[in-house]
Design a protein around this motif. Structure first.
Motif, mmCIF file in Angstrom:
data_model
loop_
_atom_site.group_PDB
_atom_site.id
_atom_site.type_symbol
_atom_site.label_atom_id
_atom_site.label_comp_id
_atom_site.label_asym_id
_atom_site.label_seq_id
_atom_site.Cartn_x
_atom_site.Cartn_y
_atom_site.Cartn_z
ATOM 1 N N ILE A 163 0.838 -1.206 0.000
ATOM 2 C CA ILE A 163 0.000 0.000 0.000
ATOM 3 C C ILE A 163 0.869 1.251 0.000
ATOM 4 O O ILE A 163 0.584 2.229 -0.715
ATOM 5 N N GLU A 164 1.950 1.244 0.774
ATOM 6 C CA GLU A 164 2.853 2.399 0.803
ATOM 7 C C GLU A 164 3.452 2.659 -0.574
ATOM 8 O O GLU A 164 3.653 3.809 -0.971
ATOM 9 N N GLU A 165 3.709 1.605 -1.316
ATOM 10 C CA GLU A 165 4.309 1.741 -2.643
ATOM 11 C C GLU A 165 3.299 2.158 -3.703
ATOM 12 O O GLU A 165 3.582 3.000 -4.554
ATOM 13 N N ASN A 166 2.085 1.580 -3.635
ATOM 14 C CA ASN A 166 1.113 1.761 -4.722
ATOM 15 C C ASN A 166 -0.119 2.592 -4.361
ATOM 16 O O ASN A 166 -0.972 2.808 -5.207
ATOM 17 N N LYS A 167 -0.205 3.040 -3.099
ATOM 18 C CA LYS A 167 -1.383 3.758 -2.599
ATOM 19 C C LYS A 167 -2.580 2.806 -2.532
ATOM 20 O O LYS A 167 -2.463 1.624 -2.818
ATOM 21 N N LEU A 168 -3.721 3.319 -2.135
ATOM 22 C CA LEU A 168 -4.957 2.543 -2.117
ATOM 23 C C LEU A 168 -5.923 3.149 -3.125
ATOM 24 O O LEU A 168 -6.178 4.352 -3.100
ATOM 25 N N ALA A 169 -6.441 2.319 -3.996
ATOM 26 C CA ALA A 169 -7.319 2.834 -5.046
ATOM 27 C C ALA A 169 -8.411 1.834 -5.359
ATOM 28 O O ALA A 169 -8.264 0.630 -5.137
ATOM 29 N N VAL A 170 -9.533 2.359 -5.858
ATOM 30 C CA VAL A 170 -10.621 1.520 -6.311
ATOM 31 C C VAL A 170 -11.002 1.936 -7.725
ATOM 32 O O VAL A 170 -11.064 3.132 -8.044
ATOM 33 N N GLY A 195 -2.528 -4.388 -5.893
ATOM 34 C CA GLY A 195 -3.254 -4.347 -4.636
ATOM 35 C C GLY A 195 -4.388 -3.350 -4.638
ATOM 36 O O GLY A 195 -4.920 -3.004 -3.583
ATOM 37 N N HIS A 196 -4.773 -2.870 -5.827
ATOM 38 C CA HIS A 196 -5.906 -1.964 -5.953
ATOM 39 C C HIS A 196 -7.197 -2.771 -6.108
ATOM 40 O O HIS A 196 -7.191 -3.885 -6.631
ATOM 41 N N VAL A 197 -8.301 -2.178 -5.683
ATOM 42 C CA VAL A 197 -9.589 -2.863 -5.739
ATOM 43 C C VAL A 197 -10.205 -2.700 -7.127
ATOM 44 O O VAL A 197 -10.310 -1.587 -7.641
ATOM 45 N N VAL A 198 -10.602 -3.817 -7.720
ATOM 46 C CA VAL A 198 -11.369 -3.805 -8.961
ATOM 47 C C VAL A 198 -12.784 -4.259 -8.606
ATOM 48 O O VAL A 198 -13.032 -5.432 -8.311
ATOM 49 N N HIS A 199 -13.702 -3.295 -8.597
ATOM 50 C CA HIS A 199 -15.104 -3.542 -8.246
ATOM 51 C C HIS A 199 -15.876 -3.738 -9.537
ATOM 52 O O HIS A 199 -15.961 -2.826 -10.358
ATOM 53 N N SER A 200 -16.447 -4.940 -9.718
ATOM 54 C CA SER A 200 -17.014 -5.281 -11.026
ATOM 55 C C SER A 200 -18.531 -5.416 -11.025
ATOM 56 O O SER A 200 -19.106 -5.917 -11.990
ATOM 57 N N SER A 201 -19.198 -4.982 -9.969
ATOM 58 C CA SER A 201 -20.650 -5.093 -9.908
ATOM 59 C C SER A 201 -21.278 -3.711 -9.732
ATOM 60 O O SER A 201 -20.605 -2.755 -9.351
ATOM 61 N N ASP A 202 -22.565 -3.630 -9.989
ATOM 62 C CA ASP A 202 -23.283 -2.372 -9.770
ATOM 63 C C ASP A 202 -23.658 -2.188 -8.307
ATOM 64 O O ASP A 202 -24.026 -1.094 -7.892
ATOM 65 N N PHE A 203 -23.594 -3.259 -7.522
ATOM 66 C CA PHE A 203 -24.015 -3.178 -6.124
ATOM 67 C C PHE A 203 -22.790 -3.170 -5.198
ATOM 68 O O PHE A 203 -21.763 -3.763 -5.484
ATOM 69 N N HIS A 204 -22.941 -2.453 -4.110
ATOM 70 C CA HIS A 204 -21.886 -2.364 -3.086
ATOM 71 C C HIS A 204 -22.562 -2.046 -1.754
ATOM 72 O O HIS A 204 -22.372 -0.984 -1.179
ATOM 73 N N GLN A 205 -23.336 -3.012 -1.299
ATOM 74 C CA GLN A 205 -24.185 -2.781 -0.135
ATOM 75 C C GLN A 205 -23.520 -3.278 1.149
ATOM 76 O O GLN A 205 -22.988 -4.388 1.206
#
Length: 304
Positions: A38-45, A135-145
């Motif tokens: 995370i220190e190297e690549n940051k946190l991203a979505v 280590g970044h988040v790939v969110h592949s759905s329309d829902f995030h409940q």
């Protein structure tokens, strides 16, 4: 709100990033290897709901490094839960409430025994996400409940604060007054879906082609309904039919996260999910032959 996220995999990182985007003071309590990444690549979505990056995320590798905590999101696999206890105890001693975002039910009483009944809130999520090589988040759905609710009357204030935070953040939050029902309903679906896809080593489309195989899905749904009733939670017949309909309408290639882990040769949550159901069933004298058979078929691959 001061939020600590334990477990910055796809689930924990996603909700931690979104809560930070909404104005919360979020600290990610992670292992040293993940902290370096995370220190190297940051946190991203990256998400259909919008991309976001935390350029300087707050990280800790021990709860002793954290001065303030109102809420702790526990987003680890069931087999890692025991390893979080020391950190959780330190944070609860500061006055934090704990929101475990795990599938299943057994972990609720386990955490209540270790941390106190007042400390543990009920919660679950609906999201499809993974981590990429950075280590970044790939969110592949329309829902995030994110669904949450009090298990004790004293928890309503912190639940209302989280509800307000979710409204400010890019999250579909749901404050439920019947969180045990929500937990059992998802547990019923997950044990049927993950059990049969993992045991058969097939996606749902191939399972639906064979009535005798899909019958196992239906029988596990019914067994889980019976188990929930034994623990004073009524899963309606309509809920079971809705779960069945959902499974019938998933894309052919759709499969469970546990089946994906089997394909990758990773540790499986079979003891936490199906083993947990069988232990709960034994305690109240409920027979679950289909669940037991699926558990036995998956068990040899648990630590592959």
């Amino acid at each position: 709100m001061n939020v600590v996220v334990i477990g910055a995999g796809a689930l924990g990182a996603y909700f931690g990033i979104r809560l930070s985007e909404g104005g919360a003071n979020v600290t990610f309590l992670v292992r040293e290897k993940r902290a370096r990444q995370i220190e190297e690549n940051k946190l991203a979505v990256k998400s259909p709901q919008g991309d976001y990056t935390i350029k300087k995320p707050q990280l800790a590798t021990d709860a002793a490094e954290i001065d303030q905590a109102d809420l702790v999101l526990v987003c680890v696999k069931g087999y890692h839960l025991e390893g979080t206890l020391d950190n959780l105890k330190k944070l609860v001693d500061q006055g934090a409430h704990v929101l475990p975002v795990l599938n299943g039910i057994e972990h609720i009483s386990y955490l209540q025994d270790k941390l106190g009944k007042d400390a543990v809130i009920g919660g679950l999520s609906f999201i499809i996400a993974t981590l990429d090589e950075q280590g970044h988040v790939v969110h592949s759905s329309d829902f995030h409940q994110l669904v949450f609710g009090p298990l004790h009357s004293t928890q309503m204030p912190i639940c209302k604060r989280l509800d307000e935070l979710c409204k400010a953040a890019n999250i579909s939050g749901k404050l439920s007054g019947h969180i045990l029902y929500e937990l059992w309903k998802k547990y019923t679906f997950i044990n049927a879906f993950s059990g049969v896809t993992t045991a058969a080593n097939l996606p749902i489309g191939a399972i639906r082609k064979h009535n005798s195989t899909f019958l196992i899905v239906e029988m596990i749904l019914q067994e889980m309904r019976t188990l929930a009733k034994a623990y004073h939670t009524e899963i309606a017949a309509d809920d079971v039919e809705a779960a069945k309909t959902q499974l019938l309408n998933l894309p052919d290639e759709a499969t469970s996260s546990m089946h994906q882990d089997r394909r990758k040769g990773l540790t499986l949550e079979v003891d936490h999910l199906h083993g947990g159901a069988l232990r709960l069933a034994k305690a109240v004298g409920v027979d679950m032959p289909y669940t037991e058979a699926v558990y036995g078929l998956i068990k040899p691959f648990e630590n592959a």
